[in-house]
Design a protein around this motif. Structure first.
Motif, PDB file in Angstrom:
ATOM      1  N   PHE A 260      -1.010 -56.906 -39.786  1.00 51.10           N
ATOM      2  CA  PHE A 260      -0.936 -57.884 -40.868  1.00 51.10           C
ATOM      3  C   PHE A 260      -1.955 -58.982 -40.668  1.00 51.10           C
ATOM      4  N   GLY A 261      -2.108 -59.369 -39.430  1.00 48.24           N
ATOM      5  CA  GLY A 261      -3.013 -60.481 -39.143  1.00 48.24           C
ATOM      6  C   GLY A 261      -2.223 -61.756 -38.979  1.00 48.24           C
ATOM      7  N   GLY A 262      -2.935 -62.834 -38.918  1.00 46.15           N
ATOM      8  CA  GLY A 262      -2.264 -64.124 -38.837  1.00 46.15           C
ATOM      9  C   GLY A 262      -1.872 -64.507 -37.434  1.00 46.15           C
ATOM     10  N   LEU A 263      -2.396 -63.805 -36.484  1.00 53.48           N
ATOM     11  CA  LEU A 263      -1.998 -64.108 -35.115  1.00 53.48           C
ATOM     12  C   LEU A 263      -3.049 -64.940 -34.388  1.00 53.48           C
ATOM     13  N   GLU A 264      -4.125 -65.167 -35.045  1.00 53.46           N
ATOM     14  CA  GLU A 264      -5.193 -65.890 -34.357  1.00 53.46           C
ATOM     15  C   GLU A 264      -4.980 -67.397 -34.425  1.00 53.46           C
ATOM     16  N   GLN A 265      -5.644 -68.036 -33.539  1.00 49.61           N
ATOM     17  CA  GLN A 265      -5.550 -69.488 -33.507  1.00 49.61           C
ATOM     18  C   GLN A 265      -6.052 -70.056 -34.838  1.00 49.61           C
ATOM     19  N   GLY A 266      -5.319 -70.961 -35.385  1.00 55.58           N
ATOM     20  CA  GLY A 266      -5.749 -71.586 -36.645  1.00 55.58           C
ATOM     21  C   GLY A 266      -5.307 -70.843 -37.886  1.00 55.58           C
ATOM     22  N   ASP A 267      -4.687 -69.704 -37.683  1.00 50.81           N
ATOM     23  CA  ASP A 267      -4.240 -68.964 -38.857  1.00 50.81           C
ATOM     24  C   ASP A 267      -3.105 -69.668 -39.596  1.00 50.81           C
ATOM     25  N   ASP A 268      -2.448 -70.567 -38.919  1.00 51.40           N
ATOM     26  CA  ASP A 268      -1.342 -71.267 -39.586  1.00 51.40           C
ATOM     27  C   ASP A 268      -1.851 -72.126 -40.725  1.00 51.40           C
ATOM     28  N   GLN A 269      -3.149 -72.463 -40.648  1.00 48.14           N
ATOM     29  CA  GLN A 269      -3.685 -73.274 -41.744  1.00 48.14           C
ATOM     30  C   GLN A 269      -4.185 -72.354 -42.844  1.00 48.14           C
ATOM     31  N   ALA A 270      -3.650 -72.562 -44.002  1.00 48.33           N
ATOM     32  CA  ALA A 270      -3.979 -71.669 -45.102  1.00 48.33           C
ATOM     33  C   ALA A 270      -5.452 -71.780 -45.438  1.00 48.33           C
ATOM     34  N   THR A 271      -6.068 -70.640 -45.710  1.00 51.88           N
ATOM     35  CA  THR A 271      -7.479 -70.642 -46.095  1.00 51.88           C
ATOM     36  C   THR A 271      -7.619 -70.116 -47.512  1.00 51.88           C
ATOM     37  N   LEU A 272      -6.647 -70.401 -48.282  1.00 52.56           N
ATOM     38  CA  LEU A 272      -6.638 -69.797 -49.617  1.00 52.56           C
ATOM     39  C   LEU A 272      -7.644 -70.410 -50.555  1.00 52.56           C
ATOM     40  N   LEU A 273      -8.356 -71.430 -50.106  1.00 49.26           N
ATOM     41  CA  LEU A 273      -9.381 -71.995 -50.979  1.00 49.26           C
ATOM     42  C   LEU A 273     -10.761 -71.925 -50.351  1.00 49.26           C
ATOM     43  N   ASP A 274     -10.840 -71.298 -49.205  1.00 51.54           N
ATOM     44  CA  ASP A 274     -12.117 -71.262 -48.497  1.00 51.54           C
ATOM     45  C   ASP A 274     -12.460 -69.812 -48.174  1.00 51.54           C
ATOM     46  N   PRO A 275     -13.261 -69.191 -49.030  1.00 51.44           N
ATOM     47  CA  PRO A 275     -13.542 -67.771 -48.797  1.00 51.44           C
ATOM     48  C   PRO A 275     -14.391 -67.531 -47.541  1.00 51.44           C
ATOM     49  N   GLY A 276     -15.108 -68.532 -47.133  1.00 54.60           N
ATOM     50  CA  GLY A 276     -15.999 -68.283 -46.011  1.00 54.60           C
ATOM     51  C   GLY A 276     -15.422 -68.670 -44.675  1.00 54.60           C
ATOM     52  N   LYS A 277     -14.132 -68.916 -44.661  1.00 53.58           N
ATOM     53  CA  LYS A 277     -13.524 -69.387 -43.415  1.00 53.58           C
ATOM     54  C   LYS A 277     -13.668 -68.351 -42.302  1.00 53.58           C
ATOM     55  N   LYS A 278     -13.448 -67.138 -42.671  1.00 52.45           N
ATOM     56  CA  LYS A 278     -13.504 -66.102 -41.649  1.00 52.45           C
ATOM     57  C   LYS A 278     -14.419 -64.997 -42.131  1.00 52.45           C
ATOM     58  N   ALA A 279     -15.274 -64.506 -41.263  1.00 55.21           N
ATOM     59  CA  ALA A 279     -16.185 -63.435 -41.669  1.00 55.21           C
ATOM     60  C   ALA A 279     -15.380 -62.192 -41.996  1.00 55.21           C
ATOM     61  N   LEU A 280     -15.798 -61.556 -43.063  1.00 51.11           N
ATOM     62  CA  LEU A 280     -15.044 -60.377 -43.483  1.00 51.11           C
ATOM     63  C   LEU A 280     -15.087 -59.287 -42.422  1.00 51.11           C
ATOM     64  N   ALA A 281     -16.204 -59.276 -41.719  1.00 49.62           N
ATOM     65  CA  ALA A 281     -16.323 -58.223 -40.710  1.00 49.62           C
ATOM     66  C   ALA A 281     -15.240 -58.343 -39.653  1.00 49.62           C
ATOM     67  N   GLN A 282     -14.769 -59.581 -39.472  1.00 51.26           N
ATOM     68  CA  GLN A 282     -13.732 -59.783 -38.443  1.00 51.26           C
ATOM     69  C   GLN A 282     -12.393 -59.196 -38.847  1.00 51.26           C
TER      70      GLN A 282
END
Lengths: 1254, 76
Positions: A260-282
């Motif tokens: 599912f994901g969401g286990l990484e550090q900082g995932d608790d902060q929603a990134t629903l408005l920032d498409p570039g927060k995490k590289a898609l490749a990751q």
């Protein structure tokens, strides 16, 4: 293809506009570059969207790149296909040439080479460098350009345009731009087509094993991105929407297990408005993406486009549902996620969304309903955030700082606890924190509510946290669950006492624990509440990566601040969205915080809003929660009026909502305040507490001017007796609204019992009309209360809400002025003059009680009350009049009977007895009409004007009756009573006998409605007359008693003769007239008219012996004249007869028959006055009608009087008559003695009018 | 499964005129407050919804965790 992801990502970030390639054949670019780039971005471009519909793009950014640029050169073909969107949309070939040969030989082949190969969109720009004044050069340029057009433009499409460097601007640039746009449009169409084909191809493989979502995503997003750079945002958004749908389908496809994901550090902060927060490749996972990151990425892309489309409202509403659905997804994976990850994510997501949308939103841009919706969504986001934030706060021990209001309870008690796989356990070094929490728990005590109200606090938790946490602990085995609650004091963590868990739970729990296999070190006793708090705090700290957010949970103060901010945000937005209930309820939460922090002013203001809402809509259950708080604030603020009003409102709430004890506390507060030293009397509306209504049944009816007593039913809502110092009630007239309401007062203190009370108000006289109840006002100590709620009619117990719709029922009707009583004379016929008579007055009440009535009697002139006798009163019976036969009436003149009562007048006043108050009664008053003069007899035949008689006998009685409940009513009337003598006497000489005696007939006409009995009659003769014979002037006694019935006549004959006269003077003085004396009795009923006079011996049995009355009447006798002294003779008319129109002489002869000295002493002049009496219709007189003639006073002297007359009518007519006015008729002997007629012939025919017969 | 429901009639002035707790769950004291609160808040939605549709039955207009609010608007 998935390997291109990083490259794709980097392209996307660095590329955001359309690229146009410039093939600079003739090294012109440095010259024209400025001109080209000046006109960027393109304005008002028409592009085709996916459905081939033209779309107007206001602004299209673009960049010109030379084909020699490195960016366009080093690209692999495969890349080109995939990222086609970044390839140039047009190739612009810049050429110039000034020589036709050069063009033909060099330029044309080169151009052919450039444009021949690919499918690129191209066109040629011919730049003319010829200066405007150089005609030669211009001409040549034109020629070359013409040649160029021939060679490269086709009929279908013009591919050439001319740019004159020195020529006029404008048109050539427009042409150029149009060409560029055409190229872009065509390229875009072609590329869309290409991508669509590719996507379709891939989609067909969706259910095949080779399907790779990443490939699909790259294609789809490329298309979307292409749309985006072409500013076709709508189309781009549609692509992302489709992508999302497709992804959700992929994710939910059964059988494939993914991280599912969401286990990484900082995932608790929603990134629903920032498409570039995490590289898609990751986030690539196998052939797809991790859900946690990818869904947020997709939403962020959508949000970005929506913001570009200026639709922040849509971001909000989509975002809200996204958060909800994503939160559900988080719940599904909650066991794997960090502790409370879901809550933290929702909080950050909401806050991010709120910030972003609010900063993009500008008031007034959207339609009103969209604006409302926008704020509503903002409110919803705040509320959601607030709920989750409260949940976190509760988990780390701030629960006691959260107000246990219905809204919080409803939000939290139905929200399940977080369900981590294992409840966080206590870190080893946290004992000091546990102690601190323990202390905090012990210190907190439920704040006692004002008025000593005791309520079970509303729950903030779905189940007991202690149990829930321990149940989820790995360290506990299922077996010792019950130990949890043994021997452990239960701390205040909400509600309920521990109850054994259902047995079914043990099984499920053991399975839960075994499946995780995550046993932590210590297997020890279950955690205590403080330990749970501390453990949760530690776990949260590791979950939350945002420093700010952690800060707001780090202390109670920070928590409250954040809580307040969120609540305010929600309330404000709800208010702006017109969801007043949501807004006001949250205002109540803000108030609770202020209240807690003793900021009573703000708290009271907000609480008032909440109370007004609940009270206005009648939601009492909810009002009960808030109103005591408001009251407390008001009390502390010393707002006495407000506090009193709140107490009254508390009292007026449904009885079931408070205990009696509590209600008594409210009342005692009201009474205490009312009697305390308030500076000013406080007005207060107690409409809901004290209700009033008129009594059942018809309204009270009063006559005009009467006071009364108005009975009003008061319903007291106080739990105990309460003393009212005064009470008044206004009555408003229904027919006359101009006049203000009138108040009736009751000034003495009244004790109101709980429930129904009957209060009687003394009612002063009111104006006529119909009245309804108005406002009830009263005073309790310094408290002036008023109540408007008259609960009209109908059963007073029903507390029905619609009573205000009922029509008002009049409570009082005051009748218009009317006669309430009538006083009339009982008898219309005449009574006896000069005798005391009973005058009856009928007192007739007209539907009105005469209780206590007093009658004032004031007799007019010539009338007096016989004080010796009492006044009598009896019941008036109509039937008693039905006895017309007076003669047969027994002489029961004594009025005393069973129904007759004696009354003694005092100062002309009589108090009527009570038994007469409602019946018609007759009051008999003994009266004496006094008439000084003697009755006068008249000669028979003469007509006495009857009116004179009547007026003489008329007397008046002025009556004044004071009656009514407080002698307020008065009735005045003057009654006329007619008195008369018993007889009217007339006389005539019946016969003159030869011996000088005269027979004098005295005719008695009864004047009364009673039978009269004459016992004796005698005549006292005047001078000059004497009784004939020896008689004493009495008729034969055997005639007596003579009964004269009512209105009948009787006659008595007296024989008298003439006697010598005395000296004239004496005679006149002494005895001018004869007197007729009649002794009689009267037998009549006082109910009919005249009756025997009132005597003192009322009880005398023998009425016949009643006193004889004497009636005296004066008769003037004149000595008869035996010999006339003058004779008048009518002389015969001419024998020829008299005719109409012919003068005729009438003649009379007057002859003196004896000497005039004796009979006519006054006429010494021998002048005789004559007068002709003539009927002017029949006769016309020529000459004097009246005159004097001389006539000798000697006996036998004669004179003739003649008058010329003209007869006017024919027939037998009365002739003129001669009269001698100065001579008495008896002294004239007439011939003919009486009236006679003469014959008047018609006038002779006039021949002149005759027409002879032919 | 035990269920709880609250039925309420609200007059045109938003005044509750009838209230009944129905369902198989034993009646809880705080449930009444909760239900009243939820229904009262739902009036905000009803006031918006009632004018947007001609239907009398507004279906589920609000959801509060497990509780769903359905509304039937009478004529008049």
């Amino acid at each position: 293809m998935a390997s291109f992801l990083p490259q794709f990502q980097s392209i996307k970030t660095s590329f955001d506009h359309v690229v146009l390639a410039v093939e600079d054949v003739s090294d012109l670019w440095p010259i024209v570059k400025k001109g080209f780039e000046e006109r960027l971005p393109f304005r008002r471009a028409f592009l085709n969207n996916k459905t081939r519909n033209p779309v107007l793009v206001d602004e299209l950014p673009a960049e010109y790149i030379l084909t020699t640029d490195a960016r366009l050169r080093s690209r692999f073909p495969q890349e080109q296909a995939l990222f086609w969107f970044r390839e140039p949309y047009a190739t612009i070939v810049l050429v110039t040439c000034e020589d036709l040969d050069e063009f033909k030989n060099i330029l044309k082949p080169r151009l052919k080479l450039i444009v021949q190969n690919d499918e690129r969109e191209w066109f040629i720009v011919f730049v003319s460098k010829a200066p405007a004044h150089n005609d030669q050069a211009t001409k040549m340029a034109k020629k070359v350009y013409a040649k160029l057009e021939v060679d490269f433009s086709s009929k279908k499409r013009e591919r050439c345009c001319k740019l004159d460097l020195h020529g006029p601007d404008g048109h050539s640039w427009e042409d150029l731009e149009a060409k560029v746009m055409e190229c872009i449009r065509n390229t875009l169409d072609r590329r869309i087509h290409f991508y669509e084909d590719e996507i379709r191809k891939l989609s067909e493989q969706r259910f095949m094993p080779v399907w790779n979502f990443c490939n699909f995503f790259i294609l789809k997003e490329s298309l979307a991105f292409m749309f985006e750079i072409a500013h076709l945002h709508e189309d781009a958004l549609r692509e992302y929407d489709e992508l999302e749908l497709c992804y959700l389908e992929t994710v939910n496809m059964a059988g494939k297990r993914r991280d599912f994901g969401g286990l990484e550090q900082g995932d608790d902060q929603a990134t629903l408005l920032d498409p570039g927060k995490k590289a898609l490749a990751q986030i690539v996972q196998d052939d797809s993406f991790r859900e946690f990151e990818f869904r947020q990425y997709l939403f962020a892309c959508q949000a970005k486009l929506l913001f570009k489309l200026s639709r922040p409202f849509e971001v909000g509403s989509r975002g809200y549902s996204f958060i909800i659905s994503f939160s559900k997804a988080l719940a599904l994976h909650e066991r794997l996620l960090p502790f409370c990850m879901r809550e933290v994510w929702v909080i950050t997501a909401c806050l991010a969304l709120i910030d972003a949308t609010a900063s993009h939103y500008k008031d007034g841009l959207a339609a009103a309903d969209v604006e409302k919706e926008f704020y509503r969504v903002q409110g919803e986001l705040y509320t959601l955030c607030r709920t989750k934030f409260m949940r976190l706060g509760y988990l780390i021990g701030y629960g006691s700082d959260i107000d246990r209001s219905p809204v919080n309870s409803a939000s939290l008690s139905m929200l399940p606890w977080p369900k981590p796989a294992v409840w966080p356990s206590l870190p080893s070094n946290a004992s000091s924190e546990v102690l601190a929490k323990e202390k905090m728990i012990l210190q907190e005590s439920a704040r006692p509510k004002h008025f000593g109200i005791q309520r079970k606090p509303l729950p903030l938790e779905p189940s007991v946290l202690l149990r829930e946490a321990n149940r989820r602990r790995a360290s506990l085995s299922a077996g010792n669950m019950l130990e949890l609650f043994d021997g452990r004091p239960y701390t205040n963590d909400g509600s309920g006492s521990p109850s054994p868990l259902p047995k079914g739970n043990t099984l499920s729990m053991s399975r839960t624990f075994s499946s995780t296999g995550n046993f932590e070190g210590s297997i020890d006793a279950p955690m205590r509440l403080a330990e749970i708090y501390v453990a949760a705090e530690h776990a949260l700290r590791s979950t939350i990566s945002d420093v700010e957010m952690w800060k707001s949970l780090s202390s109670v103060e920070e928590f409250e601040q954040k809580y307040l901010d969120l609540t305010k945000g929600a309330a404000n937005n709800y208010h702006r969205s017109w969801w007043k209930r949501h807004g006001v309820v949250l205002d109540g939460e803000i108030a609770a915080v202020y209240h807690k922090h003793e900021n009573y002013d703000f708290a009271a203001n907000l609480y008032e809003k909440v109370c007004a809402l609940y009270a206005g809509e009648g939601w009492e259950n909810l009002l009960v929660e808030v109103l005591p708080n408001l009251a407390e604030c008001q009390k502390i603020l010393n707002d006495q009026a407000g506090y009193l009003s709140s107490c009254v409102r508390l009292l007026s709430l449904d009885k079931g909502l408070f205990l009696t004890k509590e209600r008594q506390a409210f009342q005692s507060e009201v009474v205490r305040l009312a009697h305390s030293e308030m500076e000013h009397p406080v007005p207060l509306d107690v409409s809901s507490l004290i209700r009033f209504s008129g009594n059942q049944g018809p309204p009270l009816e009063l006559c005009d001017g009467d006071p009364g007593t108005l009975s009003v039913m008061l319903r007291s809502g106080f739990p105990d007796d309460i003393t009212l110092e005064s009470l008044s009630l206004t009555l408003s007239a229904t027919n006359n609204t101009d006049e203000g309401a009138k108040a009736v007062k009751k000034s003495e203190a009244i004790v109101l019992r709980p429930g129904r009370n009957n209060i009687n108000f003394p009612l002063p006289p009111q104006k006529p009309g119909s009245y309804v109840l108005g406002v009830l006002t009263g005073q309790i100590g310094q408290l002036r209360f008023r109540s408007h709620s008259s609960s009209k009619s109908g059963p007073a117990d029903t507390d029905d809400f619609s009573s205000y719709e009922k029509p008002t029922r009049p409570i009082l009707k005051v009748a218009k002025p009317r006669s309430l009583v009538d006083l009339t004379a009982a008898v219309s016929s005449a009574l006896l003059m000069n005798e005391s008579q009973w005058v009856g007055i009928i007192v007739k009440p007209i539907d009105y009680s005469l209780k206590g009535a007093v009658l004032h009697i004031d007799t007019g002139p010539g009338l007096r009350i016989e004080d010796r006798h009492g006044i009598e009163i009896e019941k008036h019976e109509v039937g008693s009049r039905k006895t017309p036969n007076l003669d047969n009436q027994p002489d029961n003149l004594s009025p005393v009977s069973a129904a007759v009562k004696q009354l003694i007048p005092e100062d002309g006043k009589i108090s009527l007895p009570d038994w007469t108050s409602n019946i018609t009664s007759v009051l008999w008053i003994p009266l004496l009409a006094v008439s000084d003069g003697l009755a006068k007899g008249t000669p028979a035949g003469t007509v006495v004007p009857p009116r004179q008689n009547v007026v003489d006998g008329l007397r008046t009685i002025a009556l004044k009756l004071d009656f009514g409940a407080s002698h307020n009513q008065t009735f005045e009337k003057t009654i006329a009573v007619h008195f008369t003598n018993p007889f009217h006497v007339s006389t005539r000489v019946a016969d003159k006998c030869n011996d000088g005696t005269l027979l004098l007939q005295v005719i008695l006409q009864s004047q009364v409605k009673a039978s009269l009995v004459i016992y004796d009659a005698w005549l006292d003769l005047q001078d000059g007359f004497a009784h004939a014979g020896k008689a004493d002037g009495r008729p034969a006694s055997s005639f007596f008693p003579l009964v004269v019935s009512s209105k009948s006549r009787a006659g008595i004959l007296f024989t008298i003769c003439l006697a010598d006269t005395l000296a004239k003077d004496e005679a006149k003085q002494l005895d001018p007239a004869s007197i007729l004396n009649i002794r009689y009795t009267i037998s009549g009923s006082r109910k009919l008219g005249a009756h025997s006079p009132v005597t003192e011996e009322l009880s005398e049995p023998d009425n016949i012996k009643a006193e004889h009355l004497t009636f005296r009447s004066a008769l003037v006798l004149q000595r008869p004249v035996l010999d006339p002294c003058l004779a008048v003779g009518f002389l015969p008319l001419p024998s020829s007869g008299i005719r109409v129109g012919q003068l005729v002489t009438m003649k009379w002869r007057v002859e003196r028959l004896k000497d005039s000295e004796e009979t006519m002493p006054s006429d010494n002049l021998d002048e005789v006055l004559y007068e002709v009496d003539i009927n002017s219709e029949n006769w016309m007189v020529a000459g004097r009608k009246r005159g004097y003639v001389s006539l000798s006073s000697k006996q036998g002297s004669r004179i003739e009087i003649s008058i010329l007359c003209l007869p006017l009518v024919a027939g037998y007519v009365r002739p003129p008559q001669l009269g001698l006015p100065n001579v008495g008729e008896t002294n004239i002997s007439c011939n003919p003695p009486g009236p006679h007629l003469v014959c008047v012939l018609p006038s002779p025919l006039s021949s002149s009018y005759c027409v002879p017969a032919a | 499964m035990a269920s709880t429901a609250c039925f309420m009639i609200v007059s045109k002035n938003d005044i509750p005129i009838y209230e009944a707790e129905v369902g198989t769950v034993p009646k809880k004291e705080d449930a009444a407050h909760q239900h009243q609160f939820i229904l009262h808040a739902a009036l905000d939605i009803v006031q918006d919804m009632a004018w947007t549709t001609s239907a009398m039955f507004l279906k589920a207009i609000d959801r509060f965790n497990d509780l769903v609010v359905s509304v039937y608007v009478t004529a008049g």
